[in-house]
Scaffold this motif. Structure first.
Motif, PDB file in Angstrom:
ATOM      1  N   ALA A 273     -41.579  12.906  27.177  1.00 34.49           N
ATOM      2  CA  ALA A 273     -42.047  11.805  28.033  1.00 34.49           C
ATOM      3  C   ALA A 273     -41.592  12.001  29.475  1.00 34.49           C
ATOM      4  CB  ALA A 273     -41.534  10.472  27.487  1.00 34.49           C
ATOM      5  N   LEU A 274     -40.353  12.443  29.634  1.00 39.28           N
ATOM      6  CA  LEU A 274     -39.847  12.685  30.987  1.00 39.28           C
ATOM      7  C   LEU A 274     -40.651  13.800  31.646  1.00 39.28           C
ATOM      8  CD1 LEU A 274     -36.006  12.593  30.225  1.00 39.28           C
ATOM      9  CD2 LEU A 274     -37.263  10.917  31.603  1.00 39.28           C
ATOM     10  N   ARG A 275     -40.899  14.845  30.895  1.00 31.82           N
ATOM     11  CA  ARG A 275     -41.626  15.988  31.435  1.00 31.82           C
ATOM     12  C   ARG A 275     -43.019  15.559  31.875  1.00 31.82           C
ATOM     13  NH1 ARG A 275     -42.538  19.137  27.239  1.00 31.82           N
ATOM     14  NH2 ARG A 275     -40.308  19.166  26.808  1.00 31.82           N
ATOM     15  N   GLU A 276     -43.657  14.813  30.992  1.00 27.00           N
ATOM     16  CA  GLU A 276     -45.016  14.368  31.334  1.00 27.00           C
ATOM     17  C   GLU A 276     -45.031  13.500  32.579  1.00 27.00           C
ATOM     18  OE1 GLU A 276     -46.898  12.680  27.792  1.00 27.00           O
ATOM     19  OE2 GLU A 276     -46.106  14.467  26.737  1.00 27.00           O
ATOM     20  N   LYS A 277     -44.005  12.706  32.724  1.00 32.39           N
ATOM     21  CA  LYS A 277     -43.916  11.826  33.894  1.00 32.39           C
ATOM     22  C   LYS A 277     -43.536  12.615  35.145  1.00 32.39           C
ATOM     23  CE  LYS A 277     -44.182   7.797  35.624  1.00 32.39           C
ATOM     24  NZ  LYS A 277     -45.442   7.028  35.478  1.00 32.39           N
ATOM     25  N   GLY A 278     -43.164  13.867  34.958  1.00 32.52           N
ATOM     26  CA  GLY A 278     -42.765  14.672  36.115  1.00 32.52           C
ATOM     27  C   GLY A 278     -41.337  14.425  36.549  1.00 32.52           C
ATOM     28  N   ILE A 279     -40.563  13.810  35.694  1.00 37.94           N
ATOM     29  CA  ILE A 279     -39.147  13.587  36.023  1.00 37.94           C
ATOM     30  C   ILE A 279     -38.363  14.825  35.616  1.00 37.94           C
ATOM     31  CG2 ILE A 279     -37.095  12.228  35.439  1.00 37.94           C
ATOM     32  CD1 ILE A 279     -38.983   9.826  35.080  1.00 37.94           C
ATOM     33  N   ARG A 280     -37.698  15.419  36.568  1.00 37.67           N
ATOM     34  CA  ARG A 280     -36.969  16.652  36.267  1.00 37.67           C
ATOM     35  C   ARG A 280     -35.576  16.341  35.718  1.00 37.67           C
ATOM     36  NH1 ARG A 280     -36.948  19.733  41.456  1.00 37.67           N
ATOM     37  NH2 ARG A 280     -35.789  21.226  40.171  1.00 37.67           N
ATOM     38  N   VAL A 281     -35.021  17.321  35.040  1.00 39.13           N
ATOM     39  CA  VAL A 281     -33.683  17.126  34.467  1.00 39.13           C
ATOM     40  C   VAL A 281     -32.674  18.007  35.203  1.00 39.13           C
ATOM     41  CG1 VAL A 281     -34.468  16.417  32.182  1.00 39.13           C
ATOM     42  CG2 VAL A 281     -34.124  18.856  32.672  1.00 39.13           C
ATOM     43  N   TYR A 282     -31.429  17.580  35.171  1.00 44.04           N
ATOM     44  CA  TYR A 282     -30.371  18.261  35.921  1.00 44.04           C
ATOM     45  C   TYR A 282     -29.870  19.490  35.156  1.00 44.04           C
ATOM     46  CZ  TYR A 282     -26.267  18.363  39.038  1.00 44.04           C
ATOM     47  OH  TYR A 282     -25.320  18.694  39.977  1.00 44.04           O
ATOM     48  N   TYR A 283     -29.571  19.296  33.883  1.00 46.76           N
ATOM     49  CA  TYR A 283     -29.195  20.432  33.039  1.00 46.76           C
ATOM     50  C   TYR A 283     -30.335  20.678  32.069  1.00 46.76           C
ATOM     51  CZ  TYR A 283     -24.582  18.709  34.410  1.00 46.76           C
ATOM     52  OH  TYR A 283     -23.506  18.248  35.113  1.00 46.76           O
ATOM     53  N   ASN A 284     -30.499  21.899  31.719  1.00 53.41           N
ATOM     54  CA  ASN A 284     -31.585  22.270  30.833  1.00 53.41           C
ATOM     55  C   ASN A 284     -31.137  22.099  29.385  1.00 53.41           C
ATOM     56  OD1 ASN A 284     -34.026  23.143  30.076  1.00 53.41           O
ATOM     57  ND2 ASN A 284     -33.615  25.322  30.436  1.00 53.41           N
ATOM     58  N   SER A 285     -30.860  20.864  29.009  1.00 51.45           N
ATOM     59  CA  SER A 285     -30.323  20.564  27.684  1.00 51.45           C
ATOM     60  C   SER A 285     -31.429  20.440  26.649  1.00 51.45           C
ATOM     61  CB  SER A 285     -29.546  19.242  27.722  1.00 51.45           C
ATOM     62  OG  SER A 285     -29.424  18.713  26.419  1.00 51.45           O
ATOM     63  N   PRO A 286     -31.376  21.223  25.581  1.00 46.01           N
ATOM     64  CA  PRO A 286     -32.366  21.071  24.514  1.00 46.01           C
ATOM     65  C   PRO A 286     -31.858  20.192  23.372  1.00 46.01           C
ATOM     66  CG  PRO A 286     -31.186  23.129  24.210  1.00 46.01           C
ATOM     67  CD  PRO A 286     -30.517  22.400  25.353  1.00 46.01           C
ATOM     68  N   THR A 287     -30.702  19.555  23.548  1.00 46.60           N
ATOM     69  CA  THR A 287     -30.114  18.790  22.435  1.00 46.60           C
ATOM     70  C   THR A 287     -30.253  17.282  22.656  1.00 46.60           C
ATOM     71  OG1 THR A 287     -27.909  18.986  23.402  1.00 46.60           O
ATOM     72  CG2 THR A 287     -28.557  20.700  21.816  1.00 46.60           C
ATOM     73  N   ASN A 288     -29.329  16.518  22.105  1.00 46.89           N
ATOM     74  CA  ASN A 288     -29.523  15.057  22.081  1.00 46.89           C
ATOM     75  C   ASN A 288     -29.082  14.339  23.339  1.00 46.89           C
ATOM     76  OD1 ASN A 288     -26.720  15.425  21.583  1.00 46.89           O
ATOM     77  ND2 ASN A 288     -26.644  13.295  20.885  1.00 46.89           N
ATOM     78  N   GLN A 289     -28.567  15.098  24.300  1.00 45.07           N
ATOM     79  CA  GLN A 289     -28.229  14.485  25.580  1.00 45.07           C
ATOM     80  C   GLN A 289     -29.295  14.901  26.597  1.00 45.07           C
ATOM     81  OE1 GLN A 289     -23.793  14.512  26.565  1.00 45.07           O
ATOM     82  NE2 GLN A 289     -23.938  16.279  25.227  1.00 45.07           N
ATOM     83  N   LEU A 290     -29.773  13.931  27.360  1.00 40.89           N
ATOM     84  CA  LEU A 290     -30.800  14.224  28.369  1.00 40.89           C
ATOM     85  C   LEU A 290     -30.294  13.774  29.731  1.00 40.89           C
ATOM     86  CD1 LEU A 290     -32.494  12.832  25.664  1.00 40.89           C
ATOM     87  CD2 LEU A 290     -34.191  14.189  26.868  1.00 40.89           C
ATOM     88  N   PHE A 291     -30.561  14.560  30.744  1.00 39.82           N
ATOM     89  CA  PHE A 291     -30.006  14.304  32.075  1.00 39.82           C
ATOM     90  C   PHE A 291     -31.106  14.195  33.123  1.00 39.82           C
ATOM     91  CE2 PHE A 291     -26.809  16.373  29.495  1.00 39.82           C
ATOM     92  CZ  PHE A 291     -25.673  15.646  29.752  1.00 39.82           C
ATOM     93  N   PRO A 292     -31.962  13.181  33.020  1.00 37.92           N
ATOM     94  CA  PRO A 292     -33.018  13.040  34.019  1.00 37.92           C
ATOM     95  C   PRO A 292     -32.451  12.708  35.398  1.00 37.92           C
ATOM     96  CG  PRO A 292     -32.934  11.126  32.585  1.00 37.92           C
ATOM     97  CD  PRO A 292     -32.002  12.135  32.003  1.00 37.92           C
ATOM     98  N   MET A 293     -33.226  13.112  36.410  1.00 38.75           N
ATOM     99  CA  MET A 293     -32.873  12.771  37.796  1.00 38.75           C
ATOM    100  C   MET A 293     -33.862  11.718  38.264  1.00 38.75           C
ATOM    101  SD  MET A 293     -31.772  16.461  39.350  1.00 38.75           S
ATOM    102  CE  MET A 293     -33.313  17.326  39.077  1.00 38.75           C
ATOM    103  N   LEU A 294     -33.310  10.532  38.566  1.00 40.08           N
ATOM    104  CA  LEU A 294     -34.157   9.374  38.857  1.00 40.08           C
ATOM    105  C   LEU A 294     -34.048   8.957  40.320  1.00 40.08           C
ATOM    106  CD1 LEU A 294     -33.175   7.185  35.736  1.00 40.08           C
ATOM    107  CD2 LEU A 294     -35.096   8.793  35.933  1.00 40.08           C
ATOM    108  N   THR A 295     -35.121   8.411  40.807  1.00 39.70           N
ATOM    109  CA  THR A 295     -35.052   7.778  42.121  1.00 39.70           C
ATOM    110  C   THR A 295     -34.333   6.439  41.970  1.00 39.70           C
ATOM    111  OG1 THR A 295     -37.104   6.598  41.774  1.00 39.70           O
ATOM    112  CG2 THR A 295     -37.275   8.798  42.759  1.00 39.70           C
ATOM    113  N   ASP A 296     -33.939   5.906  43.112  1.00 34.74           N
ATOM    114  CA  ASP A 296     -33.340   4.560  43.139  1.00 34.74           C
ATOM    115  C   ASP A 296     -34.182   3.578  42.334  1.00 34.74           C
ATOM    116  OD1 ASP A 296     -31.047   4.763  44.582  1.00 34.74           O
ATOM    117  OD2 ASP A 296     -31.898   4.037  46.482  1.00 34.74           O
ATOM    118  N   GLU A 297     -35.455   3.614  42.635  1.00 39.42           N
ATOM    119  CA  GLU A 297     -36.366   2.639  42.033  1.00 39.42           C
ATOM    120  C   GLU A 297     -36.464   2.825  40.520  1.00 39.42           C
ATOM    121  OE1 GLU A 297     -40.319   2.851  43.697  1.00 39.42           O
ATOM    122  OE2 GLU A 297     -40.963   1.373  42.190  1.00 39.42           O
ATOM    123  N   GLN A 298     -36.612   4.079  40.142  1.00 41.22           N
ATOM    124  CA  GLN A 298     -36.713   4.374  38.706  1.00 41.22           C
ATOM    125  C   GLN A 298     -35.456   3.914  37.972  1.00 41.22           C
ATOM    126  OE1 GLN A 298     -37.395   8.603  39.122  1.00 41.22           O
ATOM    127  NE2 GLN A 298     -39.591   8.411  38.643  1.00 41.22           N
TER     128      GLN A 298
END
Lengths: 343, 343, 343, 343
Positions: A273-298
Motif C-alpha cells: 500500500a505504501l509503495r502504491e501510494k508512492g511513499i518511500r521507506v527509509y530502510y529497505n526492510s522486508p520484515t514486520n517493521q516498516l519505516f515509511p517517510m511521511l510528510t507533516d500532513e501525512q
C-alpha cells in the motif's frame, strides 16, 4: 486508536493461555528443570536438527544478551556490533554494566559486513598498542536487524567464516527471528542456524509468547556453567515452567512459524500500500517493521487513528515505524491501508 | 637511536631524585597522609588560587580516569568523550570495566564542541525511549588532547556552561597539562582551571615526575569518600609520600612550568623545521606532540636514527608522531632538525 | 617518635636509588617492555628455577590481587580466603568491585587448612541449589599471612593437592614473602614456590623497594592476555622500567633475601625481649610482625616514644602490632628493647 | 508425589489467569507504562496509606534485590545482611556481580539485631583504616526471613532508628511478605511498612502470582532514575502489563492477603501435627515454612509420598523444609498430617 507502534502490545497466542490454564495447578520443580522446559528444549533441538544444542529459557531480550555476553567474555574482551545494534543503543548500557566495551561498526541499515569485522580485528592485531585497546572477541548481529533488514545465508556464512578464522564468537539476537524466517526474501532455514553461529536466541516476547526468549548455545565451549550466570543475572525464572510451556506450545505443529507468517502477510500488504501510494521507506526492510517517510500532513492525518513510533527526521520528511505482529488484526490493517490510500 | 616516540621514555627531573635520596630513610605514615602529600596539595591549591580544592595523588592516568569516573557515576550514567579520547581508545575498556558506557562524539583533532555536547543531551531528553539509553552525565575532555590540540578559554567556558545547564560533570584529563599551559597559543591560566570544570588532573608522569598524577576535585559534590574508592581501585600508593615528594618538588618555584616550557621550546623548533621543509602536519597541534606526514622515503630515512610513533596512513603519506618532553636534549633536537633539513 | 607501625614507612634500599640515578636519563620503551623488566624477570625465573614462569611487575598489592583474580575468574566464580585475608578485610571491596564474591573460611591466625577448603567445595557440589551459590574456583592465601604466621611446605602441598583435585586455582599473596622466606621456622624454599601454586606475587613495597610487586604466573592457563587486563586495571606503569630496575636490583646477589634477613633478625630480638618480659603474643607469628598483648599501662608507656598499630582488645589487654622491615635501624630496636625491659 | 518443597511449584490464583485471558488482545504501551501498572501501583499505595511511594514491578526476587541495591550504592559501599540472607547465600553472587560487598552478621534464625548493625558501623567508624574497608551503607533484611522467622514491629523500629542515625538505607526483602502479614504472631501492619524502611518489595512469585515482585521505594532519595537501572538490569518487562495485571488483581479486595491467610492456616495445621507428634523444629518459624528435624526413618517414610527440601544435618537428625503456599490443597495437607501421625 489502533496500535502499530511495536510488536509487543498484546498478550499471547490463545494456545499459550490454554496451556497455562490447563497446567495451572500442576506441581513442578522450579528454575527450568520441569518437564515442560525439557520438552520445549527437545522440540527446539528437533526443529533445528541439532541434538547437541543447549537450550535455556530466559525472560527478556536485554537480559538474554548481557547474560550470554557476560558468560563468554574475559574482562578485556569486547563485542563488535553494528552502531545501530540493540545492545549499543537501547539497553541502557547493560553490556557495559557487565564490564565489556561494545566496538561499533558504522551501519545505516542495521547490518554489518564480514570484511568490516575482519578489518577491525586486523587493525587490532596490527596496532602496536593492541594491549591498550579492547580485544574484539565476539560479534553481535541481529536477524532481523533493529531496522528490519535481514542477512542472506551467504552473508551469514561469510561472517561466521571470519569469526572462526579470527577466533571470535558469533552470537545472533533473534528477538524477531520468526519474522525473518517467514520473510519472502529470506533464504536461511531455521535448521541452518546452528551451522551459522555459536549461539543465538529465538525471540518469544515479540512472536506470540507473553514473554520469554530461548537461548540456543551451539558451541560446546560456551555451554559450561551457563545456569550459574543465568541465576546471577536474575534471568532464571522461579517458575521456569512458564517459559517451558510457552515454547513447548510455540514449537508444537510449527505454531511459531505460523504466527510469524501471519505478521509477515499483513506487513507485506502495508508495504504494498505504501509503495502504491508512492511513499518511500527509509530502510529497505522486508520484515514486520516498516519505516515509511511521511510528510507533516501525512503523519498528522495518520496520528489521529493510529499509534506508531517516531524514528527520525530525514530532510523534510518524518521517518516513522509501523510494526505488525502475530496479534495484528486483519481488519486493523484494512483500516490502515484505507487511511494510507486516502492520504 | 634517539627516542621521540613518547614523552615518558626517561626518569624524572633531577630535583625529584634528590628529594627521594634526601628523605629516603625518614619514617612517614602511609597512604597519602604524610607531610609531603599535605605540602604538595597546599602548593597546588595556592598555584590554583583555590583553597577549597581536594587534591589526591594517584599513580597513573588510566587509573586516575576510571577511579574518578567510577566515583561519580551511577550505573546508568555514561561519559561523553571525543571518539579519539584516551578513555575511548587506549585504556583497554577501563571505564566500561567499571560499568559505564562511553558516549563518543566524532572528532578529528581530539576536540569536541559545546554545541555537540548539548545536542547529545537534548537528543537524549527528547527520545521517547530515553530510559533505554545510557544517560549522559559526565563530559571527559583532555587538555591538551591526545592529538596535541588545545582548547581556548572561550571554548572551555562554553563547554562548562553547557555542563552546568545540563547537569553534567566536566572532567579534564591533564596528562600533559604542563605542555598546554606553556604553549604559546594557550590563553588558559593555570589558576583558571578550577573555574572551568568540576575536576581535572595535573599529569606528572609525562611532565617531569617518575610517575604520578594529581587529581584536583573542585566541585564539593564529588569529594566525598573519594579515598575509599581510590583504595578500592588500587590507586592509593602505600608509600604515598613518593607522590607527595614529587609534586611538592614540581610545584616549588614553578618547576612544573619550567620543565614544560623546555619541552615546548624544543617542540616549536621541530615544528618550524618541518614547516620550512614543507612537511605538512596531520593535526594542527601547537603542543609537544607533532604529527608530520612523511613520504615512504622520508620515513625510512628518519627511522634509522630516531624512534617515533606510527599513527596512520593518509593517502600516500604516513602520519607519525614525534614528542618532546621535559627530558628532551637540545642536542638531540639539533640532530633531528639536521635530519629533517636533509630529507 | 620511632615508627614500628608498618613495614612501609621508609623509601628503598640505597642500591635502588643508585640504580634510578644512574639510569635516569636513559631512554627506554614504556609499559614494562624495557630491558630492565626483561632482566629482572629473568633473574626471578632463575632464582625460582622456573624458566617458563610469566613475570609481570605491578605497582601495589591490592592492585595485583584484584587484577590477577579478575583475569582468571568467570562471573559466577568466587575466591576462597581466610576470613582475615587481606582481600576480605582491607581492600575496600576491590575484588567484589570486579564482580566476584569472596568465600571466607573462619580463621584466627590467618591460615586456612586444606581440609576446610575441600569441605567447602564438597558442600557446594552436594548442594541441590549449587547453581544458586557462588562457585568456589580460586584459593587465596598469604605467605606470611596478615597475622604474621606462615605455612609449612607440607601444608602448602596439602592445599595445592586439594586445589588440583577440585579444579581450583591456588594464588599466594606474597606482600611480605621475603620475611617468610628468611624466617627461621620456614621450610619452604623460594624455588619450591612454582611447584606449590598456580601463581603468586613477590612483594617489593614492604621488602626494600619504593613500590612494586612481581606477579609470577606459573600455570600456563592463566598467562594468556594478562597484559591487557593489567592495562585495564591501571596496573601497567607507563615507565615500567622503574619496576624492572627495582626488582633487577633486589634479585641481584640475593639482595631481596639479605634485606629480609635483616628485618627478621631484628624481629627475633624484639620477640625474645617480649618473651623474657613475660609479655604474651596474640598470634604465634614467627615473622616480622609481632602482636604483643599489653596492659593499659604498658601501652601508654610505649606510646610516648614509639608508634605501632592498635589491633584489638583481648580481655583487659590491648593487642598491638610492631613491624620491623628492611629499613629498621639496629639502634631503634635497641631503644625499643630497653623500653620493653623497663616496663 | 505431593510437593511441599517450595512455595512456587504451581501457577497463579485463578483470578490472575482470568484477567490475562480477558485482556489478552488489548493493546497497551510497553515497559510498565500501561493502565494496569498504574492501577496496581495506585492500589498498593492506597493499601499502604502512602501516596508518595514509587512502585515498580519487576520479574523476580534476585533481580529486584540486585537492581535496587545497585541503584543506591556507590562503589565502595556495601550491604549489611544476615549471614543466612538470600543475597548472601542463594543468588550466585548477584550483588557482588554489581560490584558491592555483602557484610554478613552471623545469624542462626535469619534475623539480625539493631545493636549488631550499630556495632558494625561503629567498628567501621573507629577503625583507623576505615578507608580500606567497605563502608556499610545499606541494611538488607527479609520479612519473613529465609528461615521463616519474622521481625516484630519493635524490632523493625529499632533497626530503622539505627539506620537513620547511621545514615544507612533500610531495605526489606518481602519475597514472602504476605505470609508474614497473615502470620498470627505478626504485629506489623501492611501500612506500617512505609514507616519502617526506605524501600521494600512485595513478593508475588511465592504469593499467588505467576511471577513478579512489586518494589516500593518510600524514601525520595532513592527514587530518581530507577527505571533506567531497571532497564539496564533486564528487569523491565516488555509487556509490563502482565505484572500490572497480576498485582492489580492481587490488590483488589485484599486477594493478596486472603491467599496468604490460606497458606498460613494450612502451615499452622502442619505445625500443630508436628508438635503433637513430638517432632521438634530447627528454626522457630511461625510462617509458611516449617523446619522439622526428622530421624532417618521418619525422613525415609515421608520421602515416598512427599517432596520437601533437605536443609542440613543436626546431630543424628535431618532438618528438612516443608512449605505451604496460596496453592496448597487442604486435602494434601490432610494426607501429610496423616503421614506425620503415622510416623
Amino acid at each position: 486508536m489502533i496500535r502499530f507502534e511495536s510488536d509487543y502490545t498484546q498478550g499471547a497466542v490463545p494456545e499459550i493461555l490454554e496451556a497455562l490454564i490447563k497446567t495451572n495447578m500442576e506441581q513442578t520443580p522450579g528454575y527450568g528443570e520441569d518437564k515442560y522446559c525439557l520438552s520445549a528444549a527437545d522440540k527446539i533441538r528437533k526443529e533445528l536438527k541439532c541434538d547437541s544444542a543447549a537450550v535455556h529459557f530466559l525472560v527478556g531480550g536485554t537480559q538474554t544478551n548481557f547474560t550470554f555476553i557476560a558468560s563468554c567474555l574475559r574482562p578485556h574482551e569486547g563485542v563488535i556490533s553494528a552502531s545501530t545494534g540493540h545492545i549499543n543503543v537501547h539497553e541502557t548500557g547493560a553490556v557495559e554494566a557487565t564490564g565489556h566495551k561494545i566496538l561499533p561498526i558504522e551501519s545505516f541499515d542495521g547490518k554489518i559486513k564480514a570484511e568490516d569485522i575482519e578489518a577491525m580485528v586486523v587493525a587490532h592485531e596490527n596496532d602496536a598498542s593492541f594491549e591498550h585497546i579492547t580485544k574484539p572477541k565476539m560479534v553481535y548481529i541481529s536477524m532481523p536487524t533493529e531496522n528490519g533488514t535481514i542477512y542472506s545465508k551467504a552473508e551469514l556464512e561469510a561472517i561466521y567464516e571470519v569469526c572462526k578464522k579470527k577466533n571470535l564468537i558469533l552470537y545472533i539476537d533473534g528477538a524477531r527471528l520468526g519474522y525473518a524466517m517467514m520473510c519472502k526474501e529470506n533464504d536461511v532455514a531455521f535448521s541452518d542456524l546452528p551451522n551459522l553461529c555459536d549461539a543465538f536466541y529465538i525471540g518469544g516476547t515479540k512472536v506470540g509468547a507473553l514473554f520469554g526468549e530461548a537461548l540456543v548455545i551451539v558451541n560446546e565451549k560456551y555451554k559450561e556453567d551457563f545456569r550459574y550466570i543465568e541465576k546471577q543475572k536474575g534471568a532464571m525464572l522461579a517458575k521456569g515452567r512458564l517459559l517451558g510451556l510457552q515454547f513447548d506450545t510455540l514449537f508444537t505443529d510449527g505454531l511459531y512459524f505460523k504466527v510469524s507468517a501471519h505478521a509477515m502477510k499483513l506487513a507485506d500488504r502495508i508495504r504494498a500500500a505504501l509503495r502504491e501510494k508512492g511513499i518511500r521507506v527509509y530502510y529497505n526492510s522486508p520484515t514486520n517493521q516498516l519505516f515509511p517517510m511521511l510528510t507533516d500532513e501525512q503523519m498528522n492525518k495518520l496520528k489521529n487513528d493510529f499509534s506508531f513510533c517516531y524514528w527520525c527526521k530525514n530532510g523534510d520528511l518524518h521517518v516513522v515505524r509501523f510494526c505488525t505482529s502475530w496479534a495484528t488484526q486483519e481488519g486493523d490493517v484494512d483500516t490502515l491501508i484505507d487511511a494510507i490510500n486516502a492520504l
